[in-house]
Design a protein around this motif. Sequence first.
Motif, PDB file in Angstrom:
ATOM      1  N   UNK A 123       0.841  -1.189   0.000  1.00 27.89           N
ATOM      2  CA  UNK A 123       0.000   0.000   0.000  1.00 27.89           C
ATOM      3  C   UNK A 123       0.881   1.246   0.000  1.00 27.89           C
ATOM      4  N   UNK A 124       0.683   2.120  -1.024  1.00 28.03           N
ATOM      5  CA  UNK A 124       1.520   3.319  -1.110  1.00 28.03           C
ATOM      6  C   UNK A 124       0.708   4.500  -1.611  1.00 28.03           C
ATOM      7  N   UNK A 125       1.229   5.702  -1.371  1.00 31.70           N
ATOM      8  CA  UNK A 125       0.679   6.891  -1.998  1.00 31.70           C
ATOM      9  C   UNK A 125       1.244   6.978  -3.417  1.00 31.70           C
ATOM     10  N   UNK A 126       0.395   7.384  -4.345  1.00 36.08           N
ATOM     11  CA  UNK A 126       0.742   7.264  -5.766  1.00 36.08           C
ATOM     12  C   UNK A 126       1.922   8.130  -6.186  1.00 36.08           C
ATOM     13  N   UNK A 127       2.224   9.185  -5.408  1.00 35.53           N
ATOM     14  CA  UNK A 127       3.330  10.062  -5.814  1.00 35.53           C
ATOM     15  C   UNK A 127       4.704   9.485  -5.481  1.00 35.53           C
ATOM     16  N   UNK A 128       4.723   8.344  -4.794  1.00 31.43           N
ATOM     17  CA  UNK A 128       6.002   7.734  -4.430  1.00 31.43           C
ATOM     18  C   UNK A 128       6.163   6.393  -5.152  1.00 31.43           C
ATOM     19  N   UNK A 129       7.298   6.212  -5.818  1.00 33.82           N
ATOM     20  CA  UNK A 129       7.533   4.952  -6.526  1.00 33.82           C
ATOM     21  C   UNK A 129       8.920   4.363  -6.252  1.00 33.82           C
ATOM     22  N   UNK A 130       9.724   5.068  -5.453  1.00 33.24           N
ATOM     23  CA  UNK A 130      11.057   4.561  -5.143  1.00 33.24           C
ATOM     24  C   UNK A 130      10.972   3.390  -4.168  1.00 33.24           C
ATOM     25  N   UNK A 131      11.753   2.347  -4.404  1.00 32.52           N
ATOM     26  CA  UNK A 131      11.751   1.201  -3.512  1.00 32.52           C
ATOM     27  C   UNK A 131      12.268   1.593  -2.130  1.00 32.52           C
ATOM     28  N   UNK A 132      11.712   0.917  -1.115  1.00 30.02           N
ATOM     29  CA  UNK A 132      12.163   1.159   0.245  1.00 30.02           C
ATOM     30  C   UNK A 132      13.512   0.475   0.460  1.00 30.02           C
ATOM     31  N   UNK A 133      14.374   1.157   1.173  1.00 27.92           N
ATOM     32  CA  UNK A 133      15.664   0.572   1.498  1.00 27.92           C
ATOM     33  C   UNK A 133      15.608  -0.215   2.788  1.00 27.92           C
ATOM     34  N   UNK A 134      16.651  -0.967   3.048  1.00 34.06           N
ATOM     35  CA  UNK A 134      16.774  -1.722   4.299  1.00 34.06           C
ATOM     36  C   UNK A 134      17.838  -1.041   5.153  1.00 34.06           C
ATOM     37  N   UNK A 135      17.432  -0.574   6.326  1.00 35.24           N
ATOM     38  CA  UNK A 135      18.351   0.123   7.228  1.00 35.24           C
ATOM     39  C   UNK A 135      18.336  -0.531   8.594  1.00 35.24           C
ATOM     40  N   UNK A 136      19.496  -0.560   9.236  1.00 38.54           N
ATOM     41  CA  UNK A 136      19.518  -0.864  10.664  1.00 38.54           C
ATOM     42  C   UNK A 136      18.876   0.313  11.387  1.00 38.54           C
ATOM     43  N   UNK A 137      18.216   0.041  12.506  1.00 36.99           N
ATOM     44  CA  UNK A 137      17.534   1.117  13.219  1.00 36.99           C
ATOM     45  C   UNK A 137      18.480   2.250  13.590  1.00 36.99           C
ATOM     46  N   UNK A 138      19.742   1.932  13.871  1.00 40.51           N
ATOM     47  CA  UNK A 138      20.683   2.980  14.253  1.00 40.51           C
ATOM     48  C   UNK A 138      20.979   3.937  13.098  1.00 40.51           C
ATOM     49  N   UNK A 139      20.670   3.545  11.857  1.00 38.06           N
ATOM     50  CA  UNK A 139      20.862   4.438  10.720  1.00 38.06           C
ATOM     51  C   UNK A 139      19.775   5.514  10.660  1.00 38.06           C
ATOM     52  N   UNK A 140      18.623   5.224  11.254  1.00 39.07           N
ATOM     53  CA  UNK A 140      17.488   6.142  11.211  1.00 39.07           C
ATOM     54  C   UNK A 140      17.234   6.829  12.550  1.00 39.07           C
ATOM     55  N   UNK A 141      17.784   6.248  13.628  1.00 42.35           N
ATOM     56  CA  UNK A 141      17.385   6.662  14.975  1.00 42.35           C
ATOM     57  C   UNK A 141      18.610   6.834  15.863  1.00 42.35           C
ATOM     58  N   UNK A 142      18.576   7.874  16.715  1.00 42.46           N
ATOM     59  CA  UNK A 142      19.555   8.036  17.786  1.00 42.46           C
ATOM     60  C   UNK A 142      18.999   7.376  19.046  1.00 42.46           C
ATOM     61  N   UNK A 143      19.808   6.537  19.679  1.00 39.44           N
ATOM     62  CA  UNK A 143      19.377   5.784  20.854  1.00 39.44           C
ATOM     63  C   UNK A 143      20.016   6.338  22.125  1.00 39.44           C
ATOM     64  N   UNK A 144      19.277   6.270  23.217  1.00 43.29           N
ATOM     65  CA  UNK A 144      19.829   6.632  24.521  1.00 43.29           C
ATOM     66  C   UNK A 144      19.184   5.758  25.585  1.00 43.29           C
ATOM     67  N   UNK A 145      20.008   5.027  26.336  1.00 45.97           N
ATOM     68  CA  UNK A 145      19.500   4.207  27.438  1.00 45.97           C
ATOM     69  C   UNK A 145      19.175   5.099  28.630  1.00 45.97           C
ATOM     70  N   UNK A 146      18.167   4.702  29.398  1.00 48.83           N
ATOM     71  CA  UNK A 146      17.762   5.480  30.562  1.00 48.83           C
ATOM     72  C   UNK A 146      18.808   5.459  31.664  1.00 48.83           C
ATOM     73  N   UNK A 147      18.675   6.373  32.592  1.00 54.03           N
ATOM     74  CA  UNK A 147      19.627   6.568  33.682  1.00 54.03           C
ATOM     75  C   UNK A 147      19.098   5.895  34.958  1.00 54.03           C
ATOM     76  N   UNK A 148      20.001   5.328  35.741  1.00 50.57           N
ATOM     77  CA  UNK A 148      19.620   4.671  36.997  1.00 50.57           C
ATOM     78  C   UNK A 148      19.470   5.715  38.097  1.00 50.57           C
ATOM     79  N   UNK A 149      18.329   6.378  38.118  1.00 55.26           N
ATOM     80  CA  UNK A 149      18.066   7.375  39.157  1.00 55.26           C
ATOM     81  C   UNK A 149      17.944   6.668  40.509  1.00 55.26           C
ATOM     82  N   UNK A 150      18.491   7.294  41.530  1.00 54.40           N
ATOM     83  CA  UNK A 150      18.481   6.730  42.877  1.00 54.40           C
ATOM     84  C   UNK A 150      17.064   6.809  43.444  1.00 54.40           C
ATOM     85  N   UNK A 151      16.460   5.656  43.699  1.00 52.69           N
ATOM     86  CA  UNK A 151      15.075   5.641  44.188  1.00 52.69           C
ATOM     87  C   UNK A 151      14.931   6.351  45.538  1.00 52.69           C
TER      88      UNK A 151
END
Length: 403
Positions: A6-34
Amino acid sequence: MATPKLRFKEFDQKWGVDALQDQIDFLAGYAFDSKLMSNEPQKYQLIKMSNVYQNQLDLTRNPSYWTNIDSKIEKFLLKKGDIVLTLTGTVGKTDYGYNVEIDKDDKFLLNQRLVRLRAKQDLSDSKFIQYRISTDKFFYHFFYSSKGGTGNQSNVSIEDLKQLELNFPSKAEQTKIASFLSNVDEKISQLTQKHELLSQYKQGMMQKLFSQQLRFKADDGSEFGEWEEKELKEVAEINPKAKKLPANFIYIDLESVEKGQLLLQKNIELQDAPSRAQRLLAKGDVLFQMVRPYQQNNYYFNLSGEYVASTGYAQIRTKLDSKFIYYALHEKTFLDEVMNRCTGTSYPAINSSDLSSIEIFVPCLEEQTKIANFLSAIDQKIEVVAQQIEQAKTWKKGLLQQM
């Protein structure tokens, strides 16, 4: 390379395959002192595992707050559009945690066991990322990456998450898809609000009707007589003796009913039936949940065929308007009295004898029917909206799977 169905008609370029880190910046949460967390509202609220629930940000679940931040903690401040994903204890529980989108800047701090996903602005759309990680394909790979057992002990590492590969279109197409799916979400939100308002209206009308603040009149315009106070056993037969159970029947247990709706129908043979399968049902019977009755998972039975209910229900049969009795059992003062007579803490329960001795106010049969018909009409409207919500959710899920 991959092309979605399913696509919008104005787009015809094939989708690429990316590792998530290529599209997204990751940050692990911090161990806040309870020990340093506050239970009283402060400038910042911590986003913890308990706050990410069923893909919703629930800030009321075990809230914790933080007063001041320094340079070490500042990077854990969440921004509008950030996505928070649960990493621990979620595997195999598709309705437990997972992801939420943050809707405010500099209000929330990211706690441990969570990871922040922030779209790389030149490559990806934040809202699209959230939809992309809500697909079955993502869940499959996410579960596959888990280590350390199942359920509450399972864990997905950020490194494994970064390497997970999915198909991505251009940022322009991502934005178009995200905008379209956001409109679907808005429709679901509107329907959900309508459902809540109808439910609130019904509760308000029930309170007025059963307190006799609001009265119907007879068809000729005359006033109905006074309501009579009677014990439930005076107006209904509780757990009528069953004839011989049929060889085959549909079994209704305590898992089958939710908020008046029969969700599960288990067709079984008598020889395989559990010992609790004893209540042979007739049209007009009311099933009242005796274990944890505050859940109000009661059922008005009006079906054809052979049905048998569990002894976890009280079976209530009346010569009065049975739908009126069904609604009367949901009235607040009745439920309060039920809870007062329950025993047990984790699984409070009432027995049939105590239930049958609770008093209810009963009008004449004609007024009973008018009340029952009025509330049934509201229930029908509520059910129509509930079906519309489920249809919209199913449609959205289908769209996501075709991405």
